[in-house]
Design an enzyme around this catalytic site. Sequence first.
Site, short mmCIF file in Angstrom:
data_model
loop_
_atom_site.label_atom_id
_atom_site.label_comp_id
_atom_site.label_asym_id
_atom_site.label_seq_id
_atom_site.Cartn_x
_atom_site.Cartn_y
_atom_site.Cartn_z
N CYS A 110 -2.59 6.24 -2.33
CA CYS A 110 -3.56 7.35 -2.24
C CYS A 110 -2.78 8.65 -2.07
CB CYS A 110 -4.57 7.11 -1.13
SG CYS A 110 -3.84 6.85 0.49
N ASP A 146 -0.32 -7.67 6.03
CA ASP A 146 -0.03 -6.30 6.49
C ASP A 146 0.91 -6.40 7.68
OD1 ASP A 146 -1.59 -3.39 5.99
OD2 ASP A 146 -0.56 -3.56 7.92
N PRO A 148 -7.16 -1.82 6.19
CA PRO A 148 -8.17 -2.64 6.89
C PRO A 148 -8.97 -3.59 5.99
CG PRO A 148 -9.04 -0.45 6.48
CD PRO A 148 -7.63 -0.45 5.94
N ASP A 184 -0.82 -2.04 -2.36
CA ASP A 184 -1.44 -0.75 -1.99
C ASP A 184 -0.50 -0.11 -0.98
OD1 ASP A 184 -3.35 1.22 -1.90
OD2 ASP A 184 -4.64 0.18 -0.47
N ASP A 201 6.05 -8.29 7.03
CA ASP A 201 6.64 -7.09 6.42
C ASP A 201 6.81 -7.35 4.93
OD1 ASP A 201 8.49 -5.12 5.49
OD2 ASP A 201 9.04 -4.74 7.58
N LYS A 241 -9.72 -3.46 -0.03
CA LYS A 241 -9.48 -4.04 -1.36
C LYS A 241 -9.48 -5.56 -1.32
CE LYS A 241 -7.25 0.20 -2.57
NZ LYS A 241 -7.12 0.74 -1.17
C1 LIG Z 1 -2.91 2.44 2.20
S1 LIG Z 1 -2.95 1.40 3.58
C2 LIG Z 1 -3.71 -0.01 2.92
C3 LIG Z 1 -5.20 0.06 2.68
C4 LIG Z 1 -5.79 -1.29 2.29
N1 LIG Z 1 -5.13 -1.86 1.13
C5 LIG Z 1 -7.28 -1.23 2.02
O1 LIG Z 1 -7.69 -1.17 0.87
O2 LIG Z 1 -8.07 -1.24 2.97
C6 LIG Z 1 -1.27 0.95 3.70
C7 LIG Z 1 -0.98 -0.22 4.65
O3 LIG Z 1 0.40 -0.54 4.55
C8 LIG Z 1 0.79 -1.15 5.75
N2 LIG Z 1 2.27 -1.22 5.79
C9 LIG Z 1 3.14 -0.23 6.06
N3 LIG Z 1 4.41 -0.68 5.95
C10 LIG Z 1 4.32 -1.99 5.60
C11 LIG Z 1 5.30 -3.01 5.34
N4 LIG Z 1 6.62 -2.76 5.43
N5 LIG Z 1 4.85 -4.23 5.01
C12 LIG Z 1 3.53 -4.52 4.95
N6 LIG Z 1 2.58 -3.59 5.19
C13 LIG Z 1 2.97 -2.35 5.50
C14 LIG Z 1 0.13 -0.28 6.80
O4 LIG Z 1 0.00 -0.97 8.03
C15 LIG Z 1 -1.22 0.04 6.14
O5 LIG Z 1 -2.22 -0.81 6.61
#
Ligand SMILES: C[S@@+](CC[C@H](N)C(=O)[O-])C[C@H]1O[C@@H](n2cnc3c(N)ncnc32)[C@H](O)[C@@H]1O
Length: 431
Positions: A375, A277, A257, A322, A303, A260
């Site tokens: 994480c 994202d 969300p 991340d 993606d 970062k």
């Molecule tokens: C750990 S969370 C990110 C937290 C964010 N960086 C923050 O600091 O608020 C991981 C994110 O990866 C996204 N995600 C999952 N698969 C993905 C993909 N193939 N490409 C891009 N984003 C992806 C998810 O929707 C999720 O929001």
Amino acid sequence: MKTTYNLRSIAAKAISQVLDQGQSLSTVLPGLQKNISEKDRGLLQELCFGTLRVLPQLEWCLQQLMAKPLTGKQRTLHYLLMVGIYQLVHTRIPAHAALAETVEGAVALKRPQLKGLINGVLRQFQRQQEDLIQRMENTDSRYLHPSWLLNRIKKAYPEQWEAIIEANNQRPPMWLRVNRIHHSRDEYLALLQAAGIDAAPHPEYADALRLLTPSAVSELPGFAEGWVTVQDASAQGSVDLLDPQDGEMILDLCCAPGGKTTHILEAAPKAHVLAVDVDKQRLVRVNENLQRLKLHAEVKQGDGREPQSWAGDRQFDKILLDAPCSATGVIRRHPDIKWLRRDSDIAELAGLQREILDAIWPRLKPNGVMVYATCSILPEENSQQIKAFLHDHPEAQLVETGSLENPGRQNLPHAEDGDGFYYAKLIKSAK
Ligand SMILES: C[S@@+](CC[C@H](N)C(=O)[O-])C[C@H]1O[C@@H](n2cnc3c(N)ncnc32)[C@H](O)[C@@H]1O
């Protein structure tokens, strides 16, 4: 005004949505909290988070008390019983009130005929409470983790697994990130002190302050004005490591969300940030966070495995990846993770991380910096992942984080420190 809802039944429904429908508590709760009073929202949260935190303990006790569990259409009543036992063991709610409200929950769940059963089981529990809890302490249920995860943590950390499990079972500390655009950390610390809120700086992460007692955000000086953000210290560490600078082209991949994204822009307000994202719904939160903090980034849905579709031929000075992960480092904040993840998810997630890493690496300029963060506390997603990546990409150099033998920095969850988190910093050598 008399309330027209039964909070225990709402908690039981939320738990059913997590355990039976695989939804996360943070998705389920906002909808359920809409029609209840401000005061009750906190209690609902406590009942849901708490029950999921100690689920194996409650399950074990119910197994001793009931010949067969409630199943099928009555399954939500099983969770209602768990909420009942949770209150008796883990809260200061007077037992008579906990009992009466939980029994009434059967009516709210349209099973008034089960009131007697709920009452009987909870009273029986009260009579045997001490003995039951003592016997449970001799079983593996006391670890409050699913066995597959317990085994993985034991294997990865033969010396530290008990400390990790203990930290996972605690309530998390509340960390703030001070917005450098408005105040230095010391200045904000003084503002907190003047407001009667005690806090301590993180020894390593530049913007992080830990509140000695968690506080409502409305009590924090300048929260609405964007002076401060609630964010775990370890999560802040990844942007410290990225070290963003004004004027740089920065990709924040898997940004939602936006915790970062906004940190990058507070540290370097004139950086050009592309925040991407895959999840459209979660991107709404990125835009909200940018708005609250009055920051600007280019936000796109896409993606990570297909950068051509959202970045064209663009290349970046810095990339923060991340990555989607098991979230096993943040169990104390999201105890539902223990019941939402499966053993087989780990290999699947490691595969996805590797695909994103491979797709995104060519988008880093020569001499550019990439920080890979998760994480997670599992080596398959962290040190093993980066070790394999370094092996296959000789132009990638590991810096500031670990050794080639054991690449990256692994934070483990700790009561007075941040969550479990992993970072590896890589530089692309110029050809
Ligand atoms: C750990 S969370 C990110 C937290 C964010 N960086 C923050 O600091 O608020 C991981 C994110 O990866 C996204 N995600 C999952 N698969 C993905 C993909 N193939 N490409 C891009 N984003 C992806 C998810 O929707 C999720 O929001």
